[in-house]
Design a protein around this motif. Structure first.
Motif, PDB file in Angstrom:
ATOM      1  N   GLN A  60      28.637  40.771  50.475  1.00  0.00           N
ATOM      2  CA  GLN A  60      28.816  40.437  49.060  1.00  0.00           C
ATOM      3  C   GLN A  60      28.902  41.679  48.194  1.00  0.00           C
ATOM      4  OE1 GLN A  60      25.824  37.655  47.801  1.00  0.00           O
ATOM      5  NE2 GLN A  60      26.698  35.967  48.975  1.00  0.00           N
ATOM      6  N   SER A 205      37.309  42.283  40.405  1.00  0.00           N
ATOM      7  CA  SER A 205      36.255  41.417  40.940  1.00  0.00           C
ATOM      8  C   SER A 205      36.572  40.910  42.343  1.00  0.00           C
ATOM      9  CB  SER A 205      36.019  40.225  40.003  1.00  0.00           C
ATOM     10  OG  SER A 205      37.167  39.396  39.954  1.00  0.00           O
ATOM     11  N   ASN A 206      37.721  41.305  42.887  1.00  0.00           N
ATOM     12  CA  ASN A 206      38.103  40.843  44.223  1.00  0.00           C
ATOM     13  C   ASN A 206      38.666  42.005  45.059  1.00  0.00           C
ATOM     14  OD1 ASN A 206      38.616  39.199  46.383  1.00  0.00           O
ATOM     15  ND2 ASN A 206      40.396  38.184  45.501  1.00  0.00           N
ATOM     16  N   ARG A 232      41.415  33.911  45.487  1.00  0.00           N
ATOM     17  CA  ARG A 232      40.174  34.303  44.836  1.00  0.00           C
ATOM     18  C   ARG A 232      39.101  34.645  45.860  1.00  0.00           C
ATOM     19  NH1 ARG A 232      38.404  29.741  40.928  1.00  0.00           N
ATOM     20  NH2 ARG A 232      39.003  28.484  42.724  1.00  0.00           N
ATOM     21  N   SER A 233      38.156  35.470  45.423  1.00  0.00           N
ATOM     22  CA  SER A 233      37.055  35.859  46.308  1.00  0.00           C
ATOM     23  C   SER A 233      36.041  34.734  46.420  1.00  0.00           C
ATOM     24  CB  SER A 233      36.361  37.111  45.762  1.00  0.00           C
ATOM     25  OG  SER A 233      35.704  36.806  44.539  1.00  0.00           O
ATOM     26  N   GLU A 234      35.171  34.835  47.413  1.00  0.00           N
ATOM     27  CA  GLU A 234      34.102  33.847  47.582  1.00  0.00           C
ATOM     28  C   GLU A 234      33.187  33.831  46.359  1.00  0.00           C
ATOM     29  OE1 GLU A 234      33.645  31.636  49.863  1.00  0.00           O
ATOM     30  OE2 GLU A 234      35.357  32.241  51.095  1.00  0.00           O
ATOM     31  N   GLN A 235      32.939  35.019  45.783  1.00  0.00           N
ATOM     32  CA  GLN A 235      32.086  35.103  44.606  1.00  0.00           C
ATOM     33  C   GLN A 235      32.720  34.385  43.423  1.00  0.00           C
ATOM     34  OE1 GLN A 235      32.910  37.514  46.628  1.00  0.00           O
ATOM     35  NE2 GLN A 235      31.214  38.914  47.045  1.00  0.00           N
ATOM     36  N   GLN A 236      34.051  34.544  43.258  1.00  0.00           N
ATOM     37  CA  GLN A 236      34.742  33.877  42.157  1.00  0.00           C
ATOM     38  C   GLN A 236      34.700  32.359  42.322  1.00  0.00           C
ATOM     39  OE1 GLN A 236      38.432  36.139  42.748  1.00  0.00           O
ATOM     40  NE2 GLN A 236      38.300  36.814  40.625  1.00  0.00           N
ATOM     41  N   ARG A 237      34.914  31.906  43.557  1.00  0.00           N
ATOM     42  CA  ARG A 237      34.880  30.457  43.801  1.00  0.00           C
ATOM     43  C   ARG A 237      33.478  29.896  43.558  1.00  0.00           C
ATOM     44  NH1 ARG A 237      39.055  31.372  47.817  1.00  0.00           N
ATOM     45  NH2 ARG A 237      37.550  32.001  49.383  1.00  0.00           N
ATOM     46  N   ALA A 238      32.452  30.670  43.960  1.00  0.00           N
ATOM     47  CA  ALA A 238      31.076  30.215  43.748  1.00  0.00           C
ATOM     48  C   ALA A 238      30.750  30.142  42.258  1.00  0.00           C
ATOM     49  CB  ALA A 238      30.103  31.161  44.451  1.00  0.00           C
ATOM     50  N   ALA A 239      31.236  31.137  41.488  1.00  0.00           N
ATOM     51  CA  ALA A 239      30.988  31.142  40.042  1.00  0.00           C
ATOM     52  C   ALA A 239      31.678  29.958  39.375  1.00  0.00           C
ATOM     53  CB  ALA A 239      31.471  32.454  39.429  1.00  0.00           C
TER      54      ALA A 239
END
Length: 303
Positions: A60, A205-206, A232-239
């Motif tokens: 991450q 951010s990605n 999109r990144s995993e972090q973006q999808r989680a947000a």
């Protein structure tokens, strides 16, 4: 760095990950491996260091994921070059300085040696563009397509230490895949896709997306077919999922109950189908304020 030292670094990485050490600690260990390991198939098999580093590609922490991907890509290319050059002879050659290579005709990306990178990169990684790197993007014979190759180069090179030749090769491969999928270059779909891919590549951010495309983990054919959600990144999808969940929870919160009155009359349509709520908006010794809405025409007022 010999096999024993590499195995020691592998254990240190595993321990740092298990104890959730700061990203700076893991980056330091990875950089030691990046500069100290001369990869060969036998060495990677014996130490299993490739397996250990590969796990950090999904970290991450963006700087950890980027560096791990670069190292794995570098080792993979070194081993492939040794196989193509003929085993032991290639291994010996990989330990000696290589002459600089010119030209951009390679159809697939190949990682440059550290000396090659140092001699060709004249600007900091975060300042790179095809113009700053002095790259000639005129490789397709079409001005529009060459412009898109430059666009892909600018998206891929940000923050990367890969050689200009490697980045240009991948940029051209991505453009070719997009042209095959959505071309010719006069179609709006082709131009829109190239702009979309560029925006996703340069997204700060990605950062792992750039690394995955450059390393070949995401092939050009797959890259140009990815949806906006897949890019999109995993972090973006989680947000995004967290925001969606919050909005859903907010929507389910009970609203203030509204009473219905037949004594109140709408001044717009004259109907007596009016809902209202009461609130004390003035001093305590004054009557409460009514907030009214007509169920017939939707007019709202207060009194």
């Amino acid at each position: 760095m010999d096999a024993k030292e590499i195995e020691s670094k592998a254990k240190a990485l595993g321990k740092a990950s298990a104890q959730k050490e700061p990203a700076t600690v893991i980056v330091g260990l990875l950089k030691e491996l990046q500069t100290g390991v001369r990869a060969s198939e036998d060495l990677l098999r014996r130490t299993k260091i490739g397996v250990v580093v590969n796990k950090f590609k999904t970290s991450q922490a963006p700087e950890v994921a980027r560096l791990a991907s670069e190292i794995v890509s570098k080792w993979r290319n070194e081993v492939n070059k040794q196989k193509q050059g003929g085993g032991t002879a290639a291994s010996r050659a990989s330990n000696s300085p290589r002459p600089p290579q010119n030209g951009t005709g390679a159809s697939t990306p190949a990682s440059a040696t550290p000396s090659d990178k140092a001699s060709k990169l004249s600007v900091p990684p975060d300042k790179r563009t095809w113009k700053a790197d002095g790259v000639d993007t005129a490789v397709s014979g079409s001005r529009v397509r060459d412009s898109c190759i430059g666009l892909m180069y600018d998206g891929l090179c940000v923050g990367s230490t890969e050689s200009p030749k490697t980045v240009l090769s991948m940029a051209a491969a991505v453009e070719k895949a997009a042209h095959t999928y959505l071309g010719p270059e006069t179609k709006p779909e082709y131009k829109e896709k190239m702009r979309s891919l560029f925006q996703n590549l340069k997204n700060k951010s990605n950062p792992t997306l750039r690394v995955q495309v450059l390393s070949g983990d995401i092939t050009p054919d797959k890259f140009v077919r990815m949806t906006s959600d897949e890019l999109r990144s995993e972090q973006q999808r989680a947000a995004d999922e967290a925001i969606k969940k919050k909005n859903m929870n907010d929507a389910m919160v009970a609203q203030a109950e509204r009473s219905i009155s037949t004594s109140l009359q709408c001044g717009k349509c004259g109907q007596r189908k009016v809902t209202y709520t009461e609130a004390q908006t003035r001093s305590a010794d004054e009557p409460m304020t009514l907030f009214c809405t007509c169920l017939n025409c939707g007019k709202s007022w207060r009194q």
